[in-house]
Design an enzyme around this catalytic site. Structure first.
Site, PDB file in Angstrom:
ATOM      1  N   ALA A  29      73.743   9.193  -1.083  1.00 23.54           N
ATOM      2  CA  ALA A  29      72.906  10.316  -0.639  1.00 23.54           C
ATOM      3  C   ALA A  29      73.752  11.357   0.093  1.00 23.54           C
ATOM      4  O   ALA A  29      73.626  12.567  -0.153  1.00 23.54           O
ATOM      5  CB  ALA A  29      71.794   9.806   0.279  1.00 23.54           C
ATOM      6  N   LYS A  30      74.629  10.905   0.979  1.00 23.65           N
ATOM      7  CA  LYS A  30      75.404  11.847   1.796  1.00 23.65           C
ATOM      8  C   LYS A  30      76.469  12.564   0.962  1.00 23.65           C
ATOM      9  O   LYS A  30      76.833  13.706   1.270  1.00 23.65           O
ATOM     10  CB  LYS A  30      76.033  11.117   2.985  1.00 23.65           C
ATOM     11  CG  LYS A  30      75.003  10.618   4.014  1.00 23.65           C
ATOM     12  CD  LYS A  30      74.089  11.727   4.509  1.00 23.65           C
ATOM     13  CE  LYS A  30      73.388  11.411   5.806  1.00 23.65           C
ATOM     14  NZ  LYS A  30      72.405  12.448   6.171  1.00 23.65           N
ATOM     15  N   ASP A  32      56.480  14.378   6.365  1.00 26.11           N
ATOM     16  CA  ASP A  32      57.449  13.500   5.720  1.00 26.11           C
ATOM     17  C   ASP A  32      58.226  14.363   4.729  1.00 26.11           C
ATOM     18  O   ASP A  32      57.646  14.890   3.768  1.00 26.11           O
ATOM     19  CB  ASP A  32      56.706  12.368   4.999  1.00 26.11           C
ATOM     20  CG  ASP A  32      57.652  11.380   4.354  1.00 26.11           C
ATOM     21  OD1 ASP A  32      58.834  11.723   4.147  1.00 26.11           O
ATOM     22  OD2 ASP A  32      57.204  10.249   4.038  1.00 26.11           O
ATOM     23  N   TYR A  59      73.178   5.055   1.236  1.00 30.66           N
ATOM     24  CA  TYR A  59      73.398   6.146   2.194  1.00 30.66           C
ATOM     25  C   TYR A  59      74.636   6.978   1.792  1.00 30.66           C
ATOM     26  O   TYR A  59      74.610   8.212   1.846  1.00 30.66           O
ATOM     27  CB  TYR A  59      73.584   5.520   3.573  1.00 30.66           C
ATOM     28  CG  TYR A  59      73.705   6.449   4.744  1.00 30.66           C
ATOM     29  CD1 TYR A  59      72.576   7.025   5.324  1.00 30.66           C
ATOM     30  CD2 TYR A  59      74.947   6.722   5.320  1.00 30.66           C
ATOM     31  CE1 TYR A  59      72.692   7.851   6.441  1.00 30.66           C
ATOM     32  CE2 TYR A  59      75.069   7.530   6.430  1.00 30.66           C
ATOM     33  CZ  TYR A  59      73.937   8.094   6.988  1.00 30.66           C
ATOM     34  OH  TYR A  59      74.048   8.903   8.094  1.00 30.66           O
ATOM     35  N   ALA A  60      75.706   6.293   1.369  1.00 32.78           N
ATOM     36  CA  ALA A  60      76.924   7.007   0.962  1.00 32.78           C
ATOM     37  C   ALA A  60      76.643   7.891  -0.241  1.00 32.78           C
ATOM     38  O   ALA A  60      77.115   9.040  -0.307  1.00 32.78           O
ATOM     39  CB  ALA A  60      78.032   6.004   0.639  1.00 32.78           C
ATOM     40  N   ALA A  74      63.466  15.912  14.263  1.00 29.15           N
ATOM     41  CA  ALA A  74      63.851  16.416  15.593  1.00 29.15           C
ATOM     42  C   ALA A  74      63.114  15.726  16.736  1.00 29.15           C
ATOM     43  O   ALA A  74      63.131  16.201  17.867  1.00 29.15           O
ATOM     44  CB  ALA A  74      63.644  17.930  15.656  1.00 29.15           C
TER      45      ALA A  74
HETATM   46  P1  NAP Z   1      67.819   9.012  14.448  1.00 27.64           P
HETATM   47  O1  NAP Z   1      68.060   8.989  15.913  1.00 27.64           O
HETATM   48  O2  NAP Z   1      67.354   7.781  13.761  1.00 27.64           O
HETATM   49  O3  NAP Z   1      66.837  10.242  14.124  1.00 27.64           O
HETATM   50  C1  NAP Z   1      66.413  10.510  12.823  1.00 27.64           C
HETATM   51  C2  NAP Z   1      65.080  11.187  12.882  1.00 27.64           C
HETATM   52  O4  NAP Z   1      64.619  11.465  11.543  1.00 27.64           O
HETATM   53  C3  NAP Z   1      64.011  10.295  13.527  1.00 27.64           C
HETATM   54  O5  NAP Z   1      63.263  11.034  14.458  1.00 27.64           O
HETATM   55  C4  NAP Z   1      63.194   9.861  12.330  1.00 27.64           C
HETATM   56  O6  NAP Z   1      61.850   9.540  12.640  1.00 27.64           O
HETATM   57  C5  NAP Z   1      63.255  11.095  11.467  1.00 27.64           C
HETATM   58  N1  NAP Z   1      62.840  10.821  10.102  1.00 27.64           N
HETATM   59  C6  NAP Z   1      63.088   9.714   9.358  1.00 27.64           C
HETATM   60  N2  NAP Z   1      62.517   9.801   8.164  1.00 27.64           N
HETATM   61  C7  NAP Z   1      61.874  10.987   8.122  1.00 27.64           C
HETATM   62  C8  NAP Z   1      61.086  11.640   7.149  1.00 27.64           C
HETATM   63  N3  NAP Z   1      60.847  11.079   5.947  1.00 27.64           N
HETATM   64  N4  NAP Z   1      60.561  12.855   7.436  1.00 27.64           N
HETATM   65  C9  NAP Z   1      60.778  13.425   8.647  1.00 27.64           C
HETATM   66  N5  NAP Z   1      61.520  12.857   9.611  1.00 27.64           N
HETATM   67  C10 NAP Z   1      62.054  11.639   9.361  1.00 27.64           C
HETATM   68  O7  NAP Z   1      69.160   9.435  13.663  1.00 27.64           O
HETATM   69  P2  NAP Z   1      70.384  10.379  14.069  1.00 27.64           P
HETATM   70  O8  NAP Z   1      71.522   9.507  14.340  1.00 27.64           O
HETATM   71  O9  NAP Z   1      69.979  11.407  15.040  1.00 27.64           O
HETATM   72  O10 NAP Z   1      70.656  11.058  12.638  1.00 27.64           O
HETATM   73  C11 NAP Z   1      70.348  12.406  12.332  1.00 27.64           C
HETATM   74  C12 NAP Z   1      71.094  12.776  11.059  1.00 27.64           C
HETATM   75  O11 NAP Z   1      72.487  12.602  11.255  1.00 27.64           O
HETATM   76  C13 NAP Z   1      70.728  11.908   9.855  1.00 27.64           C
HETATM   77  O12 NAP Z   1      70.700  12.691   8.690  1.00 27.64           O
HETATM   78  C14 NAP Z   1      71.884  10.925   9.792  1.00 27.64           C
HETATM   79  O13 NAP Z   1      72.042  10.393   8.521  1.00 27.64           O
HETATM   80  C15 NAP Z   1      73.022  11.820  10.218  1.00 27.64           C
HETATM   81  N6  NAP Z   1      74.192  11.109  10.709  1.00 27.64           N
HETATM   82  C16 NAP Z   1      74.112  10.337  11.839  1.00 27.64           C
HETATM   83  C17 NAP Z   1      75.253   9.670  12.278  1.00 27.64           C
HETATM   84  C18 NAP Z   1      75.256   8.820  13.515  1.00 27.64           C
HETATM   85  O14 NAP Z   1      76.300   8.200  13.803  1.00 27.64           O
HETATM   86  N7  NAP Z   1      74.198   8.746  14.272  1.00 27.64           N
HETATM   87  C19 NAP Z   1      76.458   9.796  11.563  1.00 27.64           C
HETATM   88  C20 NAP Z   1      76.488  10.573  10.430  1.00 27.64           C
HETATM   89  C21 NAP Z   1      75.342  11.250   9.998  1.00 27.64           C
HETATM   90  P3  NAP Z   1      61.468   8.001  12.959  1.00 27.64           P
HETATM   91  O15 NAP Z   1      62.100   7.680  14.243  1.00 27.64           O
HETATM   92  O16 NAP Z   1      60.003   8.021  13.009  1.00 27.64           O
HETATM   93  O17 NAP Z   1      61.998   7.201  11.805  1.00 27.64           O
END
Ligand code: NAP
Length: 250
Positions: free
Chosen positions: A156-157, A62, A153-154, A13
Protein backbone atom coordinates in the site's frame (compact mmCIF):
# COMPACT_ATOMS: atom_id res chain seq x y z
CA UNK A 1 5.42 28.71 5.59
CA UNK A 2 1.99 30.15 4.84
CA UNK A 3 -1.25 28.24 5.32
CA UNK A 4 -3.11 31.26 6.72
CA UNK A 5 -6.87 31.11 5.94
CA UNK A 6 -6.41 27.90 3.93
CA UNK A 7 -8.93 25.11 4.51
CA UNK A 8 -7.28 21.79 5.35
CA UNK A 9 -8.93 18.36 5.50
CA UNK A 10 -6.87 15.91 7.58
CA UNK A 11 -7.97 12.26 7.67
CA UNK A 12 -7.27 10.01 10.65
CA UNK A 13 -6.85 13.17 12.74
CA UNK A 14 -8.39 11.84 15.96
CA UNK A 15 -4.95 10.92 17.30
CA UNK A 16 -1.30 10.37 16.42
CA UNK A 17 0.37 12.15 13.53
CA UNK A 18 -2.97 13.32 12.06
CA UNK A 19 -4.02 15.05 15.29
CA UNK A 20 -0.67 16.83 15.60
CA UNK A 21 -0.82 17.89 11.93
CA UNK A 22 -4.35 19.27 12.37
CA UNK A 23 -3.22 21.27 15.42
CA UNK A 24 -0.16 22.67 13.63
CA UNK A 25 -2.34 23.76 10.70
CA UNK A 26 -4.67 25.57 13.10
CA UNK A 27 -1.74 27.20 14.94
CA UNK A 28 -0.62 28.58 11.59
CA UNK A 29 -4.04 30.07 10.81
CA UNK A 30 -5.62 27.35 8.66
CA UNK A 31 -9.23 26.24 9.15
CA UNK A 32 -9.24 22.51 9.77
CA UNK A 33 -11.65 19.71 8.98
CA UNK A 34 -10.72 16.97 11.42
CA UNK A 35 -11.78 13.59 9.99
CA UNK A 36 -11.72 10.23 11.72
CA UNK A 37 -13.81 7.06 11.55
CA UNK A 38 -16.51 8.60 13.75
CA UNK A 39 -17.22 12.19 14.81
CA UNK A 40 -16.72 11.15 18.42
CA UNK A 41 -13.08 10.21 17.63
CA UNK A 42 -12.48 13.76 16.31
CA UNK A 43 -13.78 15.54 19.41
CA UNK A 44 -10.55 15.82 21.38
CA UNK A 45 -8.55 17.26 18.48
CA UNK A 46 -11.33 19.74 17.64
CA UNK A 47 -11.60 20.79 21.29
CA UNK A 48 -7.83 21.34 21.60
CA UNK A 49 -7.79 23.44 18.42
CA UNK A 50 -10.73 25.58 19.56
CA UNK A 51 -9.33 26.03 23.07
CA UNK A 52 -6.13 27.35 21.49
CA UNK A 53 -8.19 29.88 19.50
CA UNK A 54 -8.23 28.01 16.18
CA UNK A 55 -11.06 27.03 13.84
CA UNK A 56 -12.05 23.39 13.31
CA UNK A 57 -14.94 21.05 12.73
CA UNK A 58 -15.05 17.29 13.22
CA UNK A 59 -16.48 14.89 10.64
CA UNK A 60 -16.80 11.13 10.90
CA UNK A 61 -15.98 9.29 7.66
CA UNK A 62 -14.47 5.97 6.66
CA UNK A 63 -12.04 6.94 3.90
CA UNK A 64 -12.55 3.70 1.98
CA UNK A 65 -16.28 4.38 1.47
CA UNK A 66 -17.02 6.64 -1.50
CA UNK A 67 -20.31 8.00 -0.15
CA UNK A 68 -18.77 8.89 3.22
CA UNK A 69 -15.86 10.63 1.51
CA UNK A 70 -18.28 12.68 -0.61
CA UNK A 71 -20.13 13.64 2.58
CA UNK A 72 -16.83 14.64 4.23
CA UNK A 73 -16.04 17.11 1.45
CA UNK A 74 -19.62 18.36 1.34
CA UNK A 75 -19.34 19.15 5.08
CA UNK A 76 -16.03 20.95 4.51
CA UNK A 77 -17.53 23.07 1.74
CA UNK A 78 -20.67 23.81 3.73
CA UNK A 79 -18.64 25.03 6.71
CA UNK A 80 -15.70 26.79 5.06
CA UNK A 81 -16.67 27.24 1.37
CA UNK A 82 -13.53 25.68 -0.13
CA UNK A 83 -10.88 22.97 0.30
CA UNK A 84 -7.25 23.96 -0.23
CA UNK A 85 -5.29 21.18 1.46
CA UNK A 86 -5.88 17.44 1.79
CA UNK A 87 -3.75 15.29 4.08
CA UNK A 88 -4.31 11.57 3.46
CA UNK A 89 -3.08 10.40 6.84
CA UNK A 90 -5.66 7.76 7.92
CA UNK A 91 -4.11 4.36 8.39
CA UNK A 92 -4.21 0.93 9.98
CA UNK A 93 -1.86 -2.01 10.28
CA UNK A 94 -2.70 -5.73 10.14
CA UNK A 95 0.81 -7.22 10.28
CA UNK A 96 1.67 -10.85 9.69
CA UNK A 97 4.19 -12.94 7.82
CA UNK A 98 3.05 -13.71 4.30
CA UNK A 99 2.22 -17.36 4.99
CA UNK A 100 -0.12 -16.35 7.82
CA UNK A 101 -1.67 -13.22 6.33
CA UNK A 102 -5.39 -13.50 5.65
CA UNK A 103 -7.12 -12.14 2.58
CA UNK A 104 -9.19 -9.93 4.92
CA UNK A 105 -6.08 -8.35 6.44
CA UNK A 106 -4.59 -7.73 3.01
CA UNK A 107 -7.82 -6.10 1.76
CA UNK A 108 -8.30 -4.06 4.95
CA UNK A 109 -4.88 -2.41 4.72
CA UNK A 110 -5.04 -1.79 0.97
CA UNK A 111 -8.58 -0.46 1.44
CA UNK A 112 -7.77 2.22 4.02
CA UNK A 113 -4.39 3.35 2.69
CA UNK A 114 -4.54 2.93 -1.07
CA UNK A 115 -8.24 3.15 -1.88
CA UNK A 116 -8.80 5.75 0.85
CA UNK A 117 -6.04 7.96 -0.55
CA UNK A 118 -7.50 7.57 -4.05
CA UNK A 119 -11.09 8.35 -3.03
CA UNK A 120 -10.18 11.40 -0.92
CA UNK A 121 -7.84 12.77 -3.59
CA UNK A 122 -10.49 12.27 -6.27
CA UNK A 123 -13.11 14.05 -4.17
CA UNK A 124 -10.70 16.88 -3.26
CA UNK A 125 -9.62 17.60 -6.83
CA UNK A 126 -13.24 18.24 -7.84
CA UNK A 127 -13.09 21.34 -5.64
CA UNK A 128 -9.42 22.18 -6.17
CA UNK A 129 -9.41 22.17 -10.01
CA UNK A 130 -12.03 24.96 -10.48
CA UNK A 131 -10.29 27.15 -7.87
CA UNK A 132 -6.92 26.40 -9.53
CA UNK A 133 -5.26 25.76 -6.18
CA UNK A 134 -4.59 22.70 -4.10
CA UNK A 135 -2.10 20.83 -1.96
CA UNK A 136 -2.42 17.06 -1.53
CA UNK A 137 -0.08 15.38 0.94
CA UNK A 138 -0.08 11.59 1.07
CA UNK A 139 1.36 9.22 3.66
CA UNK A 140 3.87 6.66 2.51
CA UNK A 141 6.34 4.99 4.90
CA UNK A 142 9.86 3.58 5.04
CA UNK A 143 7.97 0.26 4.84
CA UNK A 144 7.39 1.04 1.14
CA UNK A 145 10.97 -0.19 0.71
CA UNK A 146 10.01 -3.56 2.27
CA UNK A 147 9.46 -4.60 5.89
CA UNK A 148 9.15 -8.06 7.43
CA UNK A 149 5.57 -8.83 8.45
CA UNK A 150 4.05 -6.03 6.39
CA UNK A 151 3.50 -7.37 2.88
CA UNK A 152 0.09 -5.64 2.81
CA UNK A 153 1.23 -2.33 4.33
CA UNK A 154 4.45 -2.19 2.25
CA UNK A 155 2.47 -2.76 -0.95
CA UNK A 156 0.00 0.00 0.00
CA UNK A 157 2.73 2.48 0.96
CA UNK A 158 4.71 1.77 -2.24
CA UNK A 159 1.48 2.14 -4.24
CA UNK A 160 0.91 5.53 -2.63
CA UNK A 161 4.26 6.72 -4.01
CA UNK A 162 3.13 5.84 -7.55
CA UNK A 163 -0.24 7.47 -6.93
CA UNK A 164 1.46 10.62 -5.61
CA UNK A 165 3.61 11.04 -8.72
CA UNK A 166 0.65 10.38 -11.03
CA UNK A 167 -1.58 12.90 -9.25
CA UNK A 168 1.28 15.42 -9.46
CA UNK A 169 1.51 14.90 -13.23
CA UNK A 170 -2.25 15.08 -13.83
CA UNK A 171 -3.09 17.97 -11.51
CA UNK A 172 -0.04 20.26 -11.76
CA UNK A 173 -1.59 22.27 -14.59
CA UNK A 174 -4.41 23.27 -12.25
CA UNK A 175 -2.14 24.70 -9.55
CA UNK A 176 -2.39 21.54 -7.47
CA UNK A 177 0.70 19.88 -6.03
CA UNK A 178 0.83 16.33 -4.68
CA UNK A 179 3.66 15.09 -2.48
CA UNK A 180 4.20 12.34 0.07
CA UNK A 181 5.88 12.05 3.43
CA UNK A 182 7.41 8.69 4.29
CA UNK A 183 7.96 8.47 8.04
CA UNK A 184 10.24 6.03 9.80
CA UNK A 185 9.51 4.98 13.40
CA UNK A 186 7.19 7.56 15.01
CA UNK A 187 5.90 7.35 18.59
CA UNK A 188 2.16 6.69 18.20
CA UNK A 189 -0.41 3.98 18.95
CA UNK A 190 0.56 2.37 15.64
CA UNK A 191 4.11 1.59 16.76
CA UNK A 192 2.81 0.61 20.21
CA UNK A 193 0.67 -2.02 18.45
CA UNK A 194 3.76 -3.25 16.60
CA UNK A 195 5.62 -3.70 19.91
CA UNK A 196 2.67 -5.64 21.32
CA UNK A 197 2.54 -7.91 18.26
CA UNK A 198 6.27 -8.63 18.54
CA UNK A 199 5.97 -9.33 22.27
CA UNK A 200 8.42 -6.51 23.09
CA UNK A 201 8.23 -3.72 25.66
CA UNK A 202 7.63 -0.43 23.82
CA UNK A 203 10.79 1.15 25.27
CA UNK A 204 12.80 -1.82 24.00
CA UNK A 205 11.43 -1.47 20.45
CA UNK A 206 12.00 2.29 20.52
CA UNK A 207 15.61 1.87 21.63
CA UNK A 208 16.25 -0.62 18.83
CA UNK A 209 14.64 1.70 16.25
CA UNK A 210 16.57 4.73 17.54
CA UNK A 211 19.86 2.89 17.06
CA UNK A 212 19.06 2.52 13.33
CA UNK A 213 18.82 6.30 12.82
CA UNK A 214 21.57 8.87 12.29
CA UNK A 215 20.14 11.12 15.00
CA UNK A 216 19.84 8.29 17.53
CA UNK A 217 16.19 8.88 18.40
CA UNK A 218 12.80 7.84 17.11
CA UNK A 219 10.41 10.41 15.67
CA UNK A 220 7.45 12.15 17.28
CA UNK A 221 4.27 13.30 15.46
CA UNK A 222 5.51 16.91 15.34
CA UNK A 223 8.50 15.81 13.22
CA UNK A 224 6.13 14.57 10.51
CA UNK A 225 3.60 17.41 10.85
CA UNK A 226 6.45 19.83 10.18
CA UNK A 227 7.17 18.12 6.83
CA UNK A 228 3.46 18.07 5.94
CA UNK A 229 3.19 21.81 6.59
CA UNK A 230 6.17 22.46 4.34
CA UNK A 231 4.45 20.70 1.41
CA UNK A 232 1.12 22.39 2.25
CA UNK A 233 2.46 25.94 2.25
CA UNK A 234 1.54 28.51 -0.40
CA UNK A 235 5.29 28.91 -1.11
CA UNK A 236 5.75 25.22 -2.09
CA UNK A 237 4.09 25.55 -5.52
CA UNK A 238 7.20 24.35 -7.46
CA UNK A 239 7.60 21.20 -5.37
CA UNK A 240 5.44 18.30 -6.55
CA UNK A 241 5.62 14.54 -7.04
CA UNK A 242 8.21 14.24 -4.26
CA UNK A 243 8.55 11.69 -1.48
CA UNK A 244 10.21 13.07 1.65
CA UNK A 245 11.54 10.46 4.07
CA UNK A 246 11.11 11.67 7.65
CA UNK A 247 13.19 9.01 9.34
CA UNK A 248 16.09 10.64 11.16
CA UNK A 249 18.60 9.30 8.70
CA UNK A 250 19.36 8.20 5.16
P1 NAP B 1 -2.57 6.07 14.55
O1 NAP B 1 -2.11 6.75 15.79
O2 NAP B 1 -3.05 4.67 14.61
O3 NAP B 1 -3.68 7.01 13.86
C1 NAP B 1 -4.32 6.63 12.68
C2 NAP B 1 -5.68 7.27 12.64
O4 NAP B 1 -6.36 6.88 11.43
C3 NAP B 1 -6.56 6.80 13.80
O5 NAP B 1 -7.21 7.90 14.39
C4 NAP B 1 -7.52 5.86 13.11
O6 NAP B 1 -8.77 5.74 13.76
C5 NAP B 1 -7.69 6.53 11.77
N1 NAP B 1 -8.29 5.65 10.79
C6 NAP B 1 -8.08 4.32 10.62
N2 NAP B 1 -8.83 3.83 9.65
C7 NAP B 1 -9.56 4.86 9.16
C8 NAP B 1 -10.53 4.98 8.15
N3 NAP B 1 -10.91 3.92 7.41
N4 NAP B 1 -11.09 6.19 7.91
C9 NAP B 1 -10.73 7.27 8.66
N5 NAP B 1 -9.81 7.22 9.63
C10 NAP B 1 -9.24 6.02 9.90
O7 NAP B 1 -1.41 6.06 13.44
P2 NAP B 1 -0.21 7.07 13.14
O8 NAP B 1 1.02 6.42 13.59
O9 NAP B 1 -0.53 8.44 13.57
O10 NAP B 1 -0.21 6.99 11.53
C11 NAP B 1 -0.66 8.03 10.69
C12 NAP B 1 -0.15 7.74 9.29
O11 NAP B 1 1.27 7.67 9.30
C13 NAP B 1 -0.63 6.41 8.71
O12 NAP B 1 -0.90 6.55 7.34
C14 NAP B 1 0.57 5.50 8.92
O13 NAP B 1 0.57 4.43 8.04
C15 NAP B 1 1.69 6.48 8.68
N6 NAP B 1 2.97 6.08 9.23
C16 NAP B 1 3.12 5.94 10.59
C17 NAP B 1 4.36 5.55 11.09
C18 NAP B 1 4.62 5.39 12.56
O14 NAP B 1 5.74 4.97 12.92
N7 NAP B 1 3.70 5.69 13.43
C19 NAP B 1 5.43 5.31 10.20
C20 NAP B 1 5.23 5.45 8.85
C21 NAP B 1 3.98 5.85 8.36
P3 NAP B 1 -8.99 4.54 14.82
O15 NAP B 1 -8.14 4.86 15.98
O16 NAP B 1 -10.43 4.59 15.11
O17 NAP B 1 -8.59 3.28 14.11
Amino acid sequence: MTVLNRVAVVTGAGKGIGAETAKQFAQNGAKVVVCDLTREFTEQTVREIREAGGEAIGVGADVQKGDQVEALFAAAIEEFGRVDILVNNAGIIRDNLVYKMTEEDFDAVLGVHLKGTFLCSQAAQKWMVPQKYGRIINFSSTSALGNRGQVNYAAAKAGIQGMTKTLAIELGRYGITCNAVAPGFIETDMTKATAARMGLAYEELKAAAAKETAVLRVGVPADVANAVLFFAADESSFITGQVLYVRGGV
